[in-house]
Design an enzyme around this catalytic site. Structure first.
Site, mmCIF file in Angstrom:
data_model
loop_
_atom_site.group_PDB
_atom_site.id
_atom_site.type_symbol
_atom_site.label_atom_id
_atom_site.label_comp_id
_atom_site.label_asym_id
_atom_site.label_seq_id
_atom_site.Cartn_x
_atom_site.Cartn_y
_atom_site.Cartn_z
ATOM 1 N N HIS A 61 0.851 -1.195 0.000
ATOM 2 C CA HIS A 61 0.000 0.000 0.000
ATOM 3 C C HIS A 61 0.883 1.239 0.000
ATOM 4 O O HIS A 61 0.647 2.171 -0.742
ATOM 5 C CB HIS A 61 -0.931 -0.023 1.221
ATOM 6 C CG HIS A 61 -1.870 1.147 1.297
ATOM 7 N ND1 HIS A 61 -2.974 1.183 2.109
ATOM 8 C CD2 HIS A 61 -1.870 2.339 0.658
ATOM 9 C CE1 HIS A 61 -3.615 2.336 1.958
ATOM 10 N NE2 HIS A 61 -2.963 3.052 1.097
ATOM 11 N N GLU A 149 0.682 7.817 -3.876
ATOM 12 C CA GLU A 149 1.480 7.482 -2.689
ATOM 13 C C GLU A 149 2.776 8.289 -2.658
ATOM 14 O O GLU A 149 3.229 8.716 -1.599
ATOM 15 C CB GLU A 149 1.785 5.977 -2.669
ATOM 16 C CG GLU A 149 0.557 5.116 -2.374
ATOM 17 C CD GLU A 149 0.034 5.295 -0.959
ATOM 18 O OE1 GLU A 149 0.839 5.322 -0.026
ATOM 19 O OE2 GLU A 149 -1.202 5.425 -0.802
ATOM 20 N N HIS A 153 3.101 10.623 0.539
ATOM 21 C CA HIS A 153 4.045 10.098 1.539
ATOM 22 C C HIS A 153 5.505 10.156 1.067
ATOM 23 O O HIS A 153 6.389 10.505 1.845
ATOM 24 C CB HIS A 153 3.699 8.644 1.866
ATOM 25 C CG HIS A 153 2.294 8.433 2.345
ATOM 26 N ND1 HIS A 153 1.893 8.755 3.627
ATOM 27 C CD2 HIS A 153 1.192 7.941 1.723
ATOM 28 C CE1 HIS A 153 0.600 8.454 3.773
ATOM 29 N NE2 HIS A 153 0.145 7.972 2.630
#
Ligand code: 5GP
Length: 260
Positions: A61, A149, A153
Site C-alpha cells: 500500500h 502514494e 508520503h
C-alpha cells in the site's frame, strides 16, 4: 558583556532554525501491505488493474514516514485540514478530541512522479504494488496509485523517486511474502476460519524479527478481518524495527483472512 549579547543574538536564530528543521523530520516508516481478499470483500468491492488479477499475496500500500509522537496542531492553522481525520485521543473515561498531526504528508506538491524515473521497476511494481481501487471506473493503472502514494508520503521520505520505490520493493522481498509466513504458521485464507490476532502478530514477528501492527476492516456481513500489516522501518528505509505505537481500533480477539 556587550560581546556576549551580540554572540547570543547571532546564535539564537541558528538554534531556532535547527529546532524547526528537526521538528519537521519523521521518526520511522510504516511499510504497509494490504490483503487483497479483505480489500475486495467489503461493501465497496474492488477492481483489478489493467495488468489483471493480482496474485493471492499481500500487496504494497505504501511506505509512510511517521512521527513517534503525534503533534498537536492549531485548530485554525494551515495544518488543520491535513490533520482533521487524525482526531483520536480516547483515554477510556473521557472522549477527549484534539487535532493532531501524526505524520508528515504532501511535503512537495510540485514533485510529481515521473514514470521514466521508475521505468526499470514497473514490472516489479505491477506485480507487488497493484491497485485494487475502482476509481475511474476500474481496470485502472497502478501508476496512478503509485503517483498518489509518492505525492502524499514519498515526498516526505527524503528519498528520490527511484530509491523510494526500490526501497519498498526490497522490503517486500525481504520477508519472502507475508502470505507464506502466515501459511507456515497454519494461518491460511479461509471462508469461515477465525484466527487469533496475537497468533498473526507472533508469526510475523518470529519470521521477520520485528513486531508488526495490524489493521482490520469489516466484510459485507460486518465480520472483522485482517486488512493491513504495518511493519516499522528505521529512517534508513532498510532496517525492520518493532512497532511500538498502538494502533487505534477495529482489531481485537480473532479475525478472518478471506480468500482472494
Ligand atoms: P492513503 O491510505 O495512502 O492515504 O490513501 C490511499 C488512496 O489510494 C485512496 O485514495 C485510494 O482510493 C487510493 N488507492 C488506489 N488503489 C488502492 C488500493 O489498492 N488500496 C488502497 N488502500 N488504496 C488505493
Amino acid at each position: 558583556m556587550k560581546l556576549a549579547a551580540i554572540a547570543v543574538a547571532l546564535l539564537l536564530p541558528l538554534v531556532a532554525g535547527a529546532t524547526a528543521a528537526a521538528d519537521d523530520e519523521f521518526d520511522f516508516f510504516y511499510f504497509v501491505q494490504q490483503w487483497p481478499g479483505s480489500f475486495c470483500d467489503t461493501d465497496r468491492g474492488c477492481c483489478f488493474p489493467d495488468t489483471g488479477k493480482p496474485a493471492a499475496e499481500f500487496g504494497i500500500h505504501g511506505l509512510w514516514p511517521n512521527y513517534a509522537k503525534c503533534r498537536p496542531t492549531a485548530d485554525d492553522g494551515p495544518e488543520a485540514a491535513a490533520s482533521i481525520d487524525m482526531v483520536v485521543d480516547d483515554d477510556g473515561s473521557h472522549h477527549h478530541r484534539r487535532r493532531q498531526k501524526c505524520w508528515p504528508e504532501y511535503c512537495n506538491n510540485s514533485n510529481n512522479l515521473h514514470p521514466w524515473e521508475i521505468k526499470d521497476l514497473i514490472k516489479d511494481l505491477d506485480a507487488n504494488w497493484p491497485t485494487l481501487s475502482c476509481k475511474g471506473g476500474g481496470g485502472g493503472s497502478s501508476m496512478e496509485f503509485w503517483a498518489y502514494e509518492w505525492k502524499k508520503h514519498g515526498t516526505c521520505s527524503g528519498l528520490g523517486q527511484h530509491d523510494y520505490f526500490a526501497a519498498a520493493l526490497d522490503l517486500k522481498r525481504r520477508d519472502g511474502g507475508l502470505a507464506g509466513i502466515l501459511a507456515a504458521a497454519g494461518i491460511v485464507p479461509s471462508e469461515d476460519e477465525r484466527y487469533l490476532l496475537s497468533g498473526i502478530r507472533g508469526a510475523i514477528a518470529n519470521a521477520t524479527g520485528a513486531i508488526p501492527n495490524l489493521e482490520c476492516n469489516r466484510d459485507a456481513f460486518g465480520e472483522t478481518q485482517l486488512y493491513q500489516v504495518y511493519q516499522c522501518v528505521s529512517r534508513d528505509g532498510r532496517t525492520l524495527v518493532d512497532c511500538l505505537l498502538p494502533m487505534s481500533g477495529k482489531c481485537s480477539g480473532t479475525v478472518k483472512l478471506p480468500p482472494f
